[in-house]
Design an enzyme around this catalytic site. Structure first.
Site, PDB file in Angstrom:
ATOM      1  N   LYS A  37       0.860  -1.185   0.000  1.00 53.20           N
ATOM      2  CA  LYS A  37       0.000   0.000   0.000  1.00 53.20           C
ATOM      3  C   LYS A  37       0.893   1.232   0.000  1.00 53.20           C
ATOM      4  O   LYS A  37       1.798   1.352   0.817  1.00 53.20           O
ATOM      5  CB  LYS A  37      -0.895   0.009   1.246  1.00 53.20           C
ATOM      6  N   ASP A  64      -3.397   4.368  -1.712  1.00 53.77           N
ATOM      7  CA  ASP A  64      -4.299   4.809  -0.633  1.00 53.77           C
ATOM      8  C   ASP A  64      -4.243   6.331  -0.476  1.00 53.77           C
ATOM      9  O   ASP A  64      -3.597   6.848   0.427  1.00 53.77           O
ATOM     10  CB  ASP A  64      -3.851   4.088   0.654  1.00 53.77           C
ATOM     11  N   LYS A  66      -7.153   8.242  -0.508  1.00 53.94           N
ATOM     12  CA  LYS A  66      -8.392   8.638   0.186  1.00 53.94           C
ATOM     13  C   LYS A  66      -8.980   9.945  -0.363  1.00 53.94           C
ATOM     14  O   LYS A  66      -9.113  10.942   0.353  1.00 53.94           O
ATOM     15  CB  LYS A  66      -8.150   8.798   1.686  1.00 53.94           C
ATOM     16  N   ASP A  69     -13.554  15.035  -2.336  1.00 58.38           N
ATOM     17  CA  ASP A  69     -13.668  16.379  -2.920  1.00 58.38           C
ATOM     18  C   ASP A  69     -14.987  16.420  -3.702  1.00 58.38           C
ATOM     19  O   ASP A  69     -15.758  15.460  -3.665  1.00 58.38           O
ATOM     20  CB  ASP A  69     -12.444  16.644  -3.821  1.00 58.38           C
ATOM     21  N   THR A 127      -9.931   3.700  11.257  1.00 59.60           N
ATOM     22  CA  THR A 127      -9.687   2.813  12.412  1.00 59.60           C
ATOM     23  C   THR A 127      -9.004   3.565  13.563  1.00 59.60           C
ATOM     24  O   THR A 127      -8.887   3.031  14.658  1.00 59.60           O
ATOM     25  CB  THR A 127      -8.817   1.603  11.997  1.00 59.60           C
ATOM     26  N   ARG A 219       3.275  -0.387  10.612  1.00 59.32           N
ATOM     27  CA  ARG A 219       4.386  -0.284  11.562  1.00 59.32           C
ATOM     28  C   ARG A 219       4.847  -1.593  12.208  1.00 59.32           C
ATOM     29  O   ARG A 219       6.057  -1.786  12.351  1.00 59.32           O
ATOM     30  CB  ARG A 219       4.046   0.785  12.617  1.00 59.32           C
TER      31      ARG A 219
HETATM   32  O1  LIG Z   1      -9.173   3.574   8.465  1.00 65.67           O
HETATM   33  C1  LIG Z   1      -7.998   3.516   8.065  1.00 65.67           C
HETATM   34  C2  LIG Z   1      -7.646   3.756   6.752  1.00 65.67           C
HETATM   35  C3  LIG Z   1      -6.344   3.640   6.373  1.00 65.67           C
HETATM   36  N1  LIG Z   1      -5.389   3.300   7.253  1.00 65.67           N
HETATM   37  C4  LIG Z   1      -3.991   3.164   6.768  1.00 65.67           C
HETATM   38  O2  LIG Z   1      -3.502   1.835   7.059  1.00 65.67           O
HETATM   39  C5  LIG Z   1      -2.177   1.892   7.519  1.00 65.67           C
HETATM   40  C6  LIG Z   1      -2.090   1.300   8.890  1.00 65.67           C
HETATM   41  O3  LIG Z   1      -0.781   1.415   9.394  1.00 65.67           O
HETATM   42  P1  LIG Z   1      -0.331   0.865  10.816  1.00 65.67           P
HETATM   43  O4  LIG Z   1       1.096   1.303  10.913  1.00 65.67           O
HETATM   44  O5  LIG Z   1      -0.488  -0.637  10.766  1.00 65.67           O
HETATM   45  O6  LIG Z   1      -1.188   1.475  11.865  1.00 65.67           O
HETATM   46  C7  LIG Z   1      -1.720   3.342   7.430  1.00 65.67           C
HETATM   47  O7  LIG Z   1      -1.032   3.515   6.226  1.00 65.67           O
HETATM   48  C8  LIG Z   1      -3.012   4.134   7.397  1.00 65.67           C
HETATM   49  O8  LIG Z   1      -2.901   5.297   6.609  1.00 65.67           O
HETATM   50  C9  LIG Z   1      -5.719   3.073   8.555  1.00 65.67           C
HETATM   51  O9  LIG Z   1      -4.854   2.778   9.405  1.00 65.67           O
HETATM   52  N2  LIG Z   1      -7.036   3.173   8.922  1.00 65.67           N
END
Ligand SMILES: O=c1ccn([C@@H]2O[C@H](COP(=O)(O)O)[C@@H](O)[C@H]2O)c(=O)[nH]1
Length: 240
Positions: A37, A64, A66, A69, A127, A219
């Site tokens: 991603k 990603d 998002k 607009d 999330t 991460r």
């Molecule tokens: O609701 C959402 C939408 C996108 N993300 C994206 O996923 C990854 C999660 O990264 P972690 O490091 O595992 O927390 C990140 O790129 C977000 O932009 C999300 O977390 N929640």
């Protein structure tokens, strides 16, 4: 649509400040083809050239960005993004049905002849958002489950291929929108991992059991001492 083999792979969020650091991370995987991603940080820095390099190395790509607009702007932007031949792109469902339909039309217009248009999914509630925060800051006066399901159905009725949701809402979405409608779940953590800024988190096996169809992890893998080992553990738990 998303290729069947890759569909089962956890999506690795390449949240790096530049292409060089992302490449250094990918070199650990020794040519293995991954589902990755690319988010705002990396895309704004490394751009379309980096996407091309990922494709040339055989990776599947979820871009990603998002989008959120007015319909005309999203339509035109999606037409450009379709030209990158990525596998999946997204919008915020809060942009509304007119915007989501415009996004699909843009993707259809921009997809090269003989290619499949990228899957389009919509972010429901991030999330990193808790129910309390959603109610207080967005003035949405219902449960977060209900808000996510509402956005999911709006996305489904607008012709999208799925949503970004937490695992907590995945089963209800599957029940109401059908199993072919993607439930892509970030906020994935192995037991004992730091949750960082995420609020609605689950383990890979819980995500599978709770009805997510794909997972996204950043991460815990990208910042691990041994990213390949860490990714392997996520994959094993996700596949069971
Ligand atoms: O609701 C959402 C939408 C996108 N993300 C994206 O996923 C990854 C999660 O990264 P972690 O490091 O595992 O927390 C990140 O790129 C977000 O932009 C999300 O977390 N929640």
């Amino acid at each position: 649509m998303v290729n069947g083999t890759f569909k089962n792979l956890p999506i690795i969020a390449l949240d790096f400040p530049n292409g060089g650091e992302a490449e250094q991370f990918l070199n650990n995987f020794d040519g293995q083809q991954l589902f990755v991603k690319v988010g705002m940080e990396l895309y704004y820095q490394a751009g379309a050239e980096f996407i091309k390099a990922l494709k040339d190395n055989g990776h599947m790509i979820f871009l990603d960005l998002k989008l959120h607009d007015i319909p005309n702007t999203v339509h035109r932007a999606m037409k450009v993004l379709a030209g990158l031949s990525v596998d999946m792109v997204n919008v915020h469902a809060a942009g509304g049905s007119e915007m989501m339909k415009a996004a699909i039309h843009g993707l259809e217009e921009g997809t090269k002849a003989g290619q499949t248009r990228p899957a389009l999914i919509a972010v429901t509630q991030l999330t990193s958002t808790s129910e309390e925060q959603m109610q207080r800051e967005q003035l949405i006066n219902c449960s977060i489950d209900k808000s996510v399901l509402h956005y999911a159905m709006l996305a489904r009725d607008s012709g999208l291929d799925g949503v970004v949701c937490s695992a907590f809402e995945a089963a209800a979405i599957e029940k109401n929108a059908g199993s072919g409608f993607l439930r892509v779940t970030p906020g994935i953590r192995m037991a004992g991992n730091n949750s960082n800024d995420q609020k609605r988190i689950v383990t890979p096996s819980d995500a599978r059991d709770m009805g997510s169809s794909m997972i996204v992890i950043g991460r815990p893998v990208t910042q691990a001492e041994d990213p390949v080992l860490s990714y392997g553990k996520v994959l094993t738990e996700w596949e069971r």
